[in-house]
Each structure stands twice: as C-alpha cells, then as structure tokens.
Design an enzyme around this catalytic site. Structure first.
Site, PDB file in Angstrom:
ATOM      1  N   ASP A  66       0.695  -1.268   0.510  1.00 50.56           N
ATOM      2  CA  ASP A  66       0.344   0.067   0.102  1.00 50.56           C
ATOM      3  C   ASP A  66       0.737   1.753  -0.229  1.00 50.56           C
ATOM      4  O   ASP A  66       2.198   0.815   0.145  1.00 50.56           O
ATOM      5  CB  ASP A  66      -0.986  -0.081   0.951  1.00 50.56           C
ATOM      6  CG  ASP A  66      -0.148   0.194   2.423  1.00 50.56           C
ATOM      7  OD1 ASP A  66       1.374  -0.270   2.894  1.00 50.56           O
ATOM      8  OD2 ASP A  66      -0.510  -1.019   3.781  1.00 50.56           O
ATOM      9  N   ASN A 135      -7.644  -3.173  14.043  1.00 45.72           N
ATOM     10  CA  ASN A 135      -8.638  -3.216  13.802  1.00 45.72           C
ATOM     11  C   ASN A 135      -8.923  -4.522  13.233  1.00 45.72           C
ATOM     12  O   ASN A 135     -10.067  -4.535  12.248  1.00 45.72           O
ATOM     13  CB  ASN A 135      -9.334  -1.635  13.052  1.00 45.72           C
ATOM     14  CG  ASN A 135      -8.897  -0.931  12.331  1.00 45.72           C
ATOM     15  OD1 ASN A 135      -7.794  -2.246  12.037  1.00 45.72           O
ATOM     16  ND2 ASN A 135      -9.627  -0.293  11.181  1.00 45.72           N
ATOM     17  N   HIS A 137      -7.188  -4.523   9.893  1.00 46.84           N
ATOM     18  CA  HIS A 137      -6.803  -4.630   8.663  1.00 46.84           C
ATOM     19  C   HIS A 137      -5.682  -5.132   8.666  1.00 46.84           C
ATOM     20  O   HIS A 137      -5.058  -5.218   9.249  1.00 46.84           O
ATOM     21  CB  HIS A 137      -6.866  -2.722   8.001  1.00 46.84           C
ATOM     22  CG  HIS A 137      -5.408  -1.917   8.596  1.00 46.84           C
ATOM     23  ND1 HIS A 137      -6.102  -0.774   9.548  1.00 46.84           N
ATOM     24  CD2 HIS A 137      -4.287  -2.478   8.450  1.00 46.84           C
ATOM     25  CE1 HIS A 137      -4.065  -0.349   9.412  1.00 46.84           C
ATOM     26  NE2 HIS A 137      -3.987  -0.954   9.279  1.00 46.84           N
ATOM     27  N   GLU A 142      -9.352  -1.816   5.403  1.00 48.74           N
ATOM     28  CA  GLU A 142     -10.437  -2.108   6.477  1.00 48.74           C
ATOM     29  C   GLU A 142     -10.958  -2.660   6.675  1.00 48.74           C
ATOM     30  O   GLU A 142     -12.541  -3.033   5.462  1.00 48.74           O
ATOM     31  CB  GLU A 142     -11.065   0.433   6.717  1.00 48.74           C
ATOM     32  CG  GLU A 142      -9.498   0.420   6.613  1.00 48.74           C
ATOM     33  CD  GLU A 142      -8.103   1.501   7.676  1.00 48.74           C
ATOM     34  OE1 GLU A 142      -8.652  -0.149   8.556  1.00 48.74           O
ATOM     35  OE2 GLU A 142      -8.312   2.349   7.271  1.00 48.74           O
TER      36      GLU A 142
HETATM   37  C1  GLP Z   1      -0.137   0.155   8.592  1.00 48.05           C
HETATM   38  C2  GLP Z   1      -0.365  -0.694   7.256  1.00 48.05           C
HETATM   39  C3  GLP Z   1      -0.788  -1.942   7.249  1.00 48.05           C
HETATM   40  C4  GLP Z   1      -0.072  -2.211   9.088  1.00 48.05           C
HETATM   41  C5  GLP Z   1      -0.573  -1.298  10.238  1.00 48.05           C
HETATM   42  C6  GLP Z   1      -0.264  -2.185  11.791  1.00 48.05           C
HETATM   43  O1  GLP Z   1      -1.613   0.984   8.480  1.00 48.05           O
HETATM   44  N1  GLP Z   1      -0.798  -0.097   5.921  1.00 48.05           N
HETATM   45  O2  GLP Z   1      -0.052  -2.617   6.467  1.00 48.05           O
HETATM   46  O3  GLP Z   1       0.211  -3.852   8.996  1.00 48.05           O
HETATM   47  O4  GLP Z   1      -0.420  -0.527   9.340  1.00 48.05           O
HETATM   48  O5  GLP Z   1       1.399  -1.147  12.173  1.00 48.05           O
HETATM   49  P1  GLP Z   1       2.320  -1.512  12.928  1.00 48.05           P
HETATM   50  O6  GLP Z   1       3.090  -2.732  12.484  1.00 48.05           O
HETATM   51  O7  GLP Z   1       2.945  -0.429  13.178  1.00 48.05           O
HETATM   52  O8  GLP Z   1       1.466  -2.037  14.555  1.00 48.05           O
END
Ligand code: GLP
Length: 247
Positions: A66, A135, A137, A142
């Site tokens: 992304d 959440n 995702h 989402e």
């Molecule tokens: C972002 C990314 C996701 C990732 C998520 C969790 O929103 N787009 O791909 O899995 O954050 O992030 P973290 O690993 O920093 O908790």
C-alpha cells in the site's frame, strides 16, 4: 492457519524470516510481498542478517501492499521511502526491484489497475508479508473491505490515522486516503506470513484466528487461504484459547 509463538518480537521475526527464505527458495521467479509498519521490522532485520551471512536475494523482486495518497514520494513516511530505507537497502536490492503503488498518480484508478497488471506480469506473489491493524486491517483494507476487492483507493479509518500519527508531527499530517492491494489480491499470494507483536494486537489476532470469517475483520478472511502462518510474540497470542508450542 498455522500459529508460531516465539519468546519475543525479535525471535518471531527470526522465525518468520526462516519461513520466508524457505518459501522463496522453492520458487523460480522469487516475488516477495512487502508490508510496512513496525511489526515486520524484526523480520526484515533477520532477512538482512541472512544476506550478510551469505543468502543471495539479489534476484528477488517485490511489491509493497500500500501507499498513502497525497504524500510526496520523498516524504520520510511515504511507503516509497520506508520500503527503500527499511527493506530494499538492508536486503541489498535495487530500489526499483520493489514496486510501491503510486500514491501521487493523477488517476488512482488506473494506477491501481496498472499495479495489478504488474503483479500478474511478475507471475504473482510467492510470499506475502503482512502486519495487522488493531482493527484487523491488512494492508489498508479496513473493516468492511469486500472479500473480492482488488488494488484500489480507500479512505482510512480515524483509528488507523490515529495509530499511524505516531510517525507524523500531528494527526492532521496523516493522509486520509491510500492505495492498497485488495483482500483478493492478498489472498492470491501463494504463501502468507503475518507477524504481530504486543498486547494491542491480541484482540485482533484472536478474532482473526478464532472468530467468524467476516469482512468486518479483514484478517479473518485469511482463514480461507491454504498457506498462512502467524508469527506472534506471547503478548499478541495472549487471548488465544490454545497457545501453541513455542518456536
Ligand atoms: C499500517 C499498514 C499495515 C500495517 C499496520 C500495522 O496501517 N498499512 O500494513 O499492518 O499499519 O502497523 P504496525 O505494524 O506498525 O502496528
């Protein structure tokens, strides 16, 4: 779904890296799906250590999950910057070897279609690395993202913007839109490695593994995939009914 619980986040990253290397070793094209966020950090560090110890990943190509819409590529928090800094450089890959969706494209719909076409032209993704949002995702899919969704423009939930605001000066600086691979795009990867650590992820992990398969909890849709492994630290695994043996 296989679940591997390690002593801590670094050990989970090392265990995940071993599986990533194994899955890549049996592929001729070697295509890696790359996640950003803090969770995969230990995994990338372990892969980089393997490269320093002699593993050859120089022919590996990658696709990021992304990208924010509205951040210049050079912004330190754009996923272009993060992927180059935290993945390509440590693994000894040319920055062009890992494609990232174009968050600045004048027409995000055609940029998304071009991204899907590039993944298909590369022969698909061998092993997709994933984190998980609190959440549930995956990528920026989402809750409510359709099971059949493909790469597209999405609006970020306020909770996601708040969670990611720790990387920005203020919440106002966090983009509201992004381009993300779709749930269906992710599920087409031949192998999926999800890494999660910390208590904040425990509820999402439980609902993804033991809850109903529902678009309201995008990571639960991974239950339908035949080669998914979750690498967890004890805190992320703490709400699971049965905690598997440590690795
Ligand atoms: C972002 C990314 C996701 C990732 C998520 C969790 O929103 N787009 O791909 O899995 O954050 O992030 P973290 O690993 O920093 O908790």
């Amino acid at each position: 779904m296989r679940i591997v619980v390690s002593a801590g986040p670094e050990e989970a990253g090392e265990a995940a890296a071993r599986l990533v290397l194994q899955r890549l070793s049996v592929s001729s094209g070697r295509v890696l799906g790359v996640a950003t966020g803090s969770s995969p950090g230990p995994l990338y560090r372990a892969l980089a250590a393997s490269v320093r110890a002699g593993a050859d990943l120089s022919d590996v190509r990658g696709f990021a999950l992304d990208e924010y819409i509205g951040l210049p590529r050079e912004h330190p928090q754009s996923y272009h910057s993060i992927v180059e800094r935290d993945v390509a450089m440590p693994l000894g890959l040319r920055p062009e070897a890992i494609l990232v969706p174009e968050g600045q494209a004048p027409d995000p719909t055609s940029a998304a279609a071009a991204y899907e076409a590039a993944i298909a032209a590369a022969g698909g993704i061998d092993v997709q690395i994933l984190g998980i949002g609190t959440n549930g995702h995956i990528g920026f899919n989402e809750p409510g993202s359709p099971r059949g969704s493909r790469t597209r423009m999405v609006r970020l939930e306020e909770s996601t913007r708040r969670a990611n605001s720790r990387f920005f000066r203020s919440l106002d600086d966090v983009p509201t839109l992004a381009i993300t691979q779709g749930v269906s795009t992710i599920l087409e990867a031949r192998s999926i490695v999800l890494i999660a650590s910390g208590e904040a992820k425990a509820s999402a992990v439980r609902r993804s593994v033991q809850g109903a398969t529902t678009e309201d909890m995008p990571a639960s849709l991974l239950q339908g995939h035949r080669d998914v492994t979750l690498f967890l630290d004890p805190a992320a695994a703490s709400l699971l009914d049965r905690v598997p043996a440590k690795a």
